[in-house]
Write a protein that holds these residues in place. Sequence first.
Motif, PDB file in Angstrom:
ATOM      1  N   VAL A   1       0.953  -0.805   0.161  1.00  0.00           N
ATOM      2  CA  VAL A   1      -0.089   0.150  -0.164  1.00  0.00           C
ATOM      3  C   VAL A   1       0.820   1.003  -0.214  1.00  0.00           C
ATOM      4  O   VAL A   1       0.398   2.423  -0.754  1.00  0.00           O
ATOM      5  N   LYS A   2       2.401   1.283   0.999  1.00  0.00           N
ATOM      6  CA  LYS A   2       2.880   2.658   1.200  1.00  0.00           C
ATOM      7  C   LYS A   2       3.406   2.696  -0.351  1.00  0.00           C
ATOM      8  O   LYS A   2       3.471   3.693  -0.523  1.00  0.00           O
ATOM      9  N   ARG A   3       3.675   1.720  -1.267  1.00  0.00           N
ATOM     10  CA  ARG A   3       4.914   1.285  -2.580  1.00  0.00           C
ATOM     11  C   ARG A   3       3.316   2.203  -3.554  1.00  0.00           C
ATOM     12  O   ARG A   3       3.777   3.405  -4.282  1.00  0.00           O
ATOM     13  N   ARG A   4       2.176   2.161  -3.612  1.00  0.00           N
ATOM     14  CA  ARG A   4       1.079   2.200  -4.706  1.00  0.00           C
ATOM     15  C   ARG A   4       0.426   3.637  -4.440  1.00  0.00           C
ATOM     16  O   ARG A   4       0.962   4.677  -4.919  1.00  0.00           O
ATOM     17  N   CYS A   5       0.746   4.748  -2.874  1.00  0.00           N
ATOM     18  CA  CYS A   5       0.635   5.273  -2.684  1.00  0.00           C
ATOM     19  C   CYS A   5       1.899   6.886  -3.156  1.00  0.00           C
ATOM     20  O   CYS A   5       1.541   7.802  -3.267  1.00  0.00           O
ATOM     21  N   GLU A   6       2.643   6.135  -2.545  1.00  0.00           N
ATOM     22  CA  GLU A   6       4.110   6.614  -3.435  1.00  0.00           C
ATOM     23  C   GLU A   6       4.253   6.968  -4.676  1.00  0.00           C
ATOM     24  O   GLU A   6       5.349   7.550  -4.906  1.00  0.00           O
ATOM     25  N   MET A   7       4.015   6.160  -5.408  1.00  0.00           N
ATOM     26  CA  MET A   7       4.075   6.298  -7.320  1.00  0.00           C
ATOM     27  C   MET A   7       3.208   7.952  -8.039  1.00  0.00           C
ATOM     28  O   MET A   7       2.924   8.486  -6.914  1.00  0.00           O
ATOM     29  N   PRO A   8       4.211   8.464  -7.889  1.00  0.00           N
ATOM     30  CA  PRO A   8       3.988   9.483  -8.399  1.00  0.00           C
ATOM     31  C   PRO A   8       1.909   9.871  -9.446  1.00  0.00           C
ATOM     32  O   PRO A   8       1.818  10.923  -9.350  1.00  0.00           O
TER      33      PRO A   8
END
Length: 187
Positions: A13-20
């Motif tokens: 979830v964090k990875r997806r939230c950090e996507m530009p």
Amino acid sequence: MRVDIIKYLRTEVKRRCEMPDNFFGIGGFYHIEAVVKNSELLADKYKADKEVVMIAAWLHDIASVTDYSLYKLHHIYGAEMANEILQQLGYEMNKIKLVEQCIRNHRGSISNNRTTVEEICVADADAISHFDNVPSLLYLAYVKRNMEIDEGKVFVRSKLERSFIKLSSESKEYYMAKYEQVIRVLV
């Protein structure tokens, strides 16, 4: 409790939230993290299946942080995405169905018939999480929506008031002090 799945979901979830291209930015992660924290508290309070509640909390907004075009129906798409993710992780099918139900019925703006204590935990945690993330709401108002000072203050206060109204009666009582403290700041 399957800590390995919860740990994986947090990272994903964090990875997806950090996507530009995530419309909500990292604020989306802070919101989800607050939902998880509050859902864990409520699961203990209401004697719900804590693992199901926490997994559903991590995944409740997965569709909208993955693709903003899914936002209006993110509760539907999110349940489908959660099913796929959890099956790939080998999670039990009966618990996947309960997680899906929690995600489908988490939105306070849609009149859903919540039939399980787990659904109530996730929906209430989602609503109250806004009180833990007032800076994210201010960012949404002033940066993303380009509102003037008074307009933004009214927007945030209104959002918080609507969120509180959506809580179950038991959770309203539990979170009353938090509600009153935050609203006082926005007078």
